[in-house]
Design an enzyme around this catalytic site. Sequence first.
Site, PDB file in Angstrom:
ATOM      1  CE  LYS A   1     -14.138  -1.346  -4.961  1.00  0.00           C
ATOM      2  NZ  LYS A   1     -13.693  -2.258  -3.939  1.00  0.00           N
ATOM      3  CE  LYS A  48     -10.674 -12.833  -5.999  1.00  0.00           C
ATOM      4  NZ  LYS A  48     -10.079 -12.874  -4.638  1.00  0.00           N
ATOM      5  CE  LYS A 100      -4.458  -1.565   1.673  1.00  0.00           C
ATOM      6  NZ  LYS A 100      -5.518  -1.433   2.682  1.00  0.00           N
TER       7      LYS A 100
END
Length: 346
Positions: A212, A209, A127
Site C-alpha cells: 500500500k 511485493k 522499528k
Amino acid sequence: MENEITTPNTNTESAPKKRMLSGIQPSGDLHLGNYLGAIKNWADRVNDYECYYFMADLHTITVRQDPATLRKRSLNQLAQYIACGLDPEKNVLFLQSHVPAHAQLAWVLNCYTMFGELSRMTQFKDKSAKHKDNINAGLFTYPVLMAADILLYQADYVPVGEDQKQHVEITRDIAQRFNSIYGDVFKVPEAFIPKAGARVYGLTTPGDKMSKSIPEGCVFIMDSPDEIARKFKRAVTDSDTEHCVRFDRENKPGVANLMNIYSAITGESFEEIEREFDGMGYGAFKPKVGEAVIEHLRPIREEAERLMADKAYLNEVYKNGAERASYIANKTLRKVYKKVGFYQLP
Ligand code: TRP
C-alpha cells in the site's frame, strides 16, 4: 484386536480440532496481494481447525495513530475480512482491546521475560530505527503482548509470515519458562507457515511485493472498477522485443506478475494462459487481467460496502466474538493469577 476398532483416531468426528489463532493489525485497507496471497485461503481453514482471529489494536498504538482513523479501520477491516470469506459464525472474530485479559496477562508475562531477550528482537531494532522519535516501552514489550495473545487461548498453531516467526519463538520460550516454574499452564504453540498463496508484486514495481506504500501499483479490494482498470492499464510490462505473453519471471517480471494474478483468479495454468493470449500484445493482455480482477473483486467489494454500512451487524460480530474469546482467555488468566500467588476472593 477389538479395541483397535474403537480407537479414538479412527473416529475423526469426535477428535477435537487443533486451535489456531492469529492477530491482524488494523493498519489499512486490504489489497490484492493480501487477498490472493493469504486471506482467500483462510475460509477453508475452519474445516480443519478451530480458528480465532483478532484485530490487534493494542499492538497498533506502539506506533502513533490518528484515533479516528484507527477506530474506523477497526470496523472497516472487519467488514473486509468477512467479505473475503471469513465467516463470523464459524470463526471467532474479535477486537483485542475488547478482551482485557490480553493486557492483564501481558503484564504478568512482562515479569517472566528478560530485558536481554527483548533487546535482541529484530522487529524492535527495525522499528526503533524507523521511529527514532518514539521508541516507547510498548514497542519494546510488543512481543510480550503477542505472547499473551497466543498463550491465553492455548493455541496449537499461529499462522504468521516469515517476519513474525521470531515472535512465536519468544512466545514458546516464555511459555516454557513459566511452565517450568508453575507446571503445565500454557500450551507451547507452533508457528504455522501457511500454504503459500499467490505472491503478488506491485503493478508498477514488479520487483517488489505489492504494497500500500506504492498505491499506483496496488489494487485495493475497495477500489472501483474504473480505478482497477486504470491501474492495470498502467501496469509495467517488459521492454523485451518478442512482446508476447510468456511466463519468464527472470526476464519478464511484469508479465509474469500479471500472469500469476490471472492464474490465481481463473485457475488457469501458465501454459493455458499463453495459449489463450497467443498472438496478442501486452496492450491487449493488460486490460484482460484487469477485467478478471474487477469481476472477481466485485462481489467482495459490494459485500464489504454493505457490511461497512451495517454498523449494528459489525458491532454484534465484535460483541459475540469478544464473549466467546473472553470465556477461554479468562480461564487461562484465572489459572495464571492463582499460580503466581494473587489472592483470590472466594
Ligand atoms: N505482530 C503481528 C503482525 O504485525 C500481529 C499480531 C499481534 C499477532 N498479536 C498476534 C499475530 C498474535 C499472531 C498471533 O503481523
